[in-house]
Design an enzyme around this catalytic site. Structure first.
Site, short mmCIF file in Angstrom:
data_model
loop_
_atom_site.label_atom_id
_atom_site.label_comp_id
_atom_site.label_asym_id
_atom_site.label_seq_id
_atom_site.Cartn_x
_atom_site.Cartn_y
_atom_site.Cartn_z
N ASP A 107 0.81 -1.21 0.00
CA ASP A 107 0.00 0.00 0.00
C ASP A 107 0.85 1.27 0.00
O ASP A 107 0.63 2.17 -0.82
CB ASP A 107 -0.94 0.00 1.21
CG ASP A 107 -1.93 1.14 1.16
OD1 ASP A 107 -3.00 0.96 0.57
OD2 ASP A 107 -1.59 2.23 1.69
N ALA A 124 -4.49 2.92 -0.97
CA ALA A 124 -4.16 2.24 -2.23
C ALA A 124 -4.84 0.87 -2.29
O ALA A 124 -5.49 0.53 -3.28
CB ALA A 124 -2.65 2.09 -2.39
N ASP A 125 -4.71 0.10 -1.22
CA ASP A 125 -5.34 -1.22 -1.20
C ASP A 125 -6.86 -1.10 -1.22
O ASP A 125 -7.55 -1.84 -1.93
CB ASP A 125 -4.91 -2.00 0.05
CG ASP A 125 -3.46 -2.45 -0.02
OD1 ASP A 125 -2.87 -2.45 -1.12
OD2 ASP A 125 -2.91 -2.81 1.03
N THR A 126 -7.39 -0.17 -0.45
CA THR A 126 -8.85 -0.02 -0.36
C THR A 126 -9.43 0.47 -1.68
O THR A 126 -10.42 -0.07 -2.17
CB THR A 126 -9.23 0.95 0.78
OG1 THR A 126 -8.63 0.47 1.99
CG2 THR A 126 -10.71 1.03 0.97
#
Length: 178
Positions: A82, A110-112
């Site tokens: 992330d 970023a991941d979400t």
């Protein structure tokens, strides 16, 4: 190892490198709506699980893959975290105090954001398949999600030729309480 879910009814963990595991995975793929993966493209090709191979055997299957840097280019096979996606995407450069160091936002954006884009892409592909009867390839990346989240900032910089600067507790484009 390979993990697959079949319409929420059961979970299976199989070693795809064995005949029994390969057979189990092929049976599941024949019944599944979506194949989700974060394996690198080269690994999927070696295992015969790339889009072209699966589409030939299962034309209704949605092939959904996610990675860090996108499907093309010199970094397509690299791993991503992330914080690296935030840095590479540029959001860290415009976050933090104007007179201090750059810093990441206080969330794993970023991941979400990548997961939200991925889910929407899969839903859209399922909708398209209902209309056409044909599965398709869906791809998403953490870097792509970061660029998407900053489309306003990126457009500003492209149009004006000016890089945005950190401004503390302000949006980089709106230098007033927001």
């Amino acid at each position: 190892q390979f993990i697959a879910m079949n319409r929420g009814k059961r979970s299976v963990c199989a070693d795809i490198h064995t005949d029994l595991g390969r057979s189990a995975v092929e049976r599941l793929l024949g019944e599944c709506d979506v194949f989700l993966t974060n394996f690198r493209a080269s690994a999927l090709r070696r295992m015969g699980l790339d889009f072209e191979a699966l589409h030939a055997r299962h034309p209704r299957l949605i092939h959904a893959s996610v990675n860090g840097f996108g499907p093309r280019g010199p970094d397509a096979e690299k791993a991503m975290l992330d914080g690296a996606a935030q840095a590479r995407g540029g959001v860290i450069a415009i976050t933090g105090p104007a007179d201090g160091p750059a810093m990441p936002p206080g969330a794993a954006i970023a991941d979400t954001a990548g997961a939200m884009q991925f889910a929407l892409a899969v839903m859209t592909a399922l909708f398209a398949r209902e209309r056409t009867g044909i599965g398709q390839q869906v791809r998403s990346s953490s870097l792509g999600a970061q660029l998407f989240l900053q489309m306003w900032e990126l457009q500003h910089s492209i149009i004006t030729g000016q890089s945005l600067k950190r401004a503390g507790a302000h949006h980089a484009n709106i230098l007033s309480p927001y």
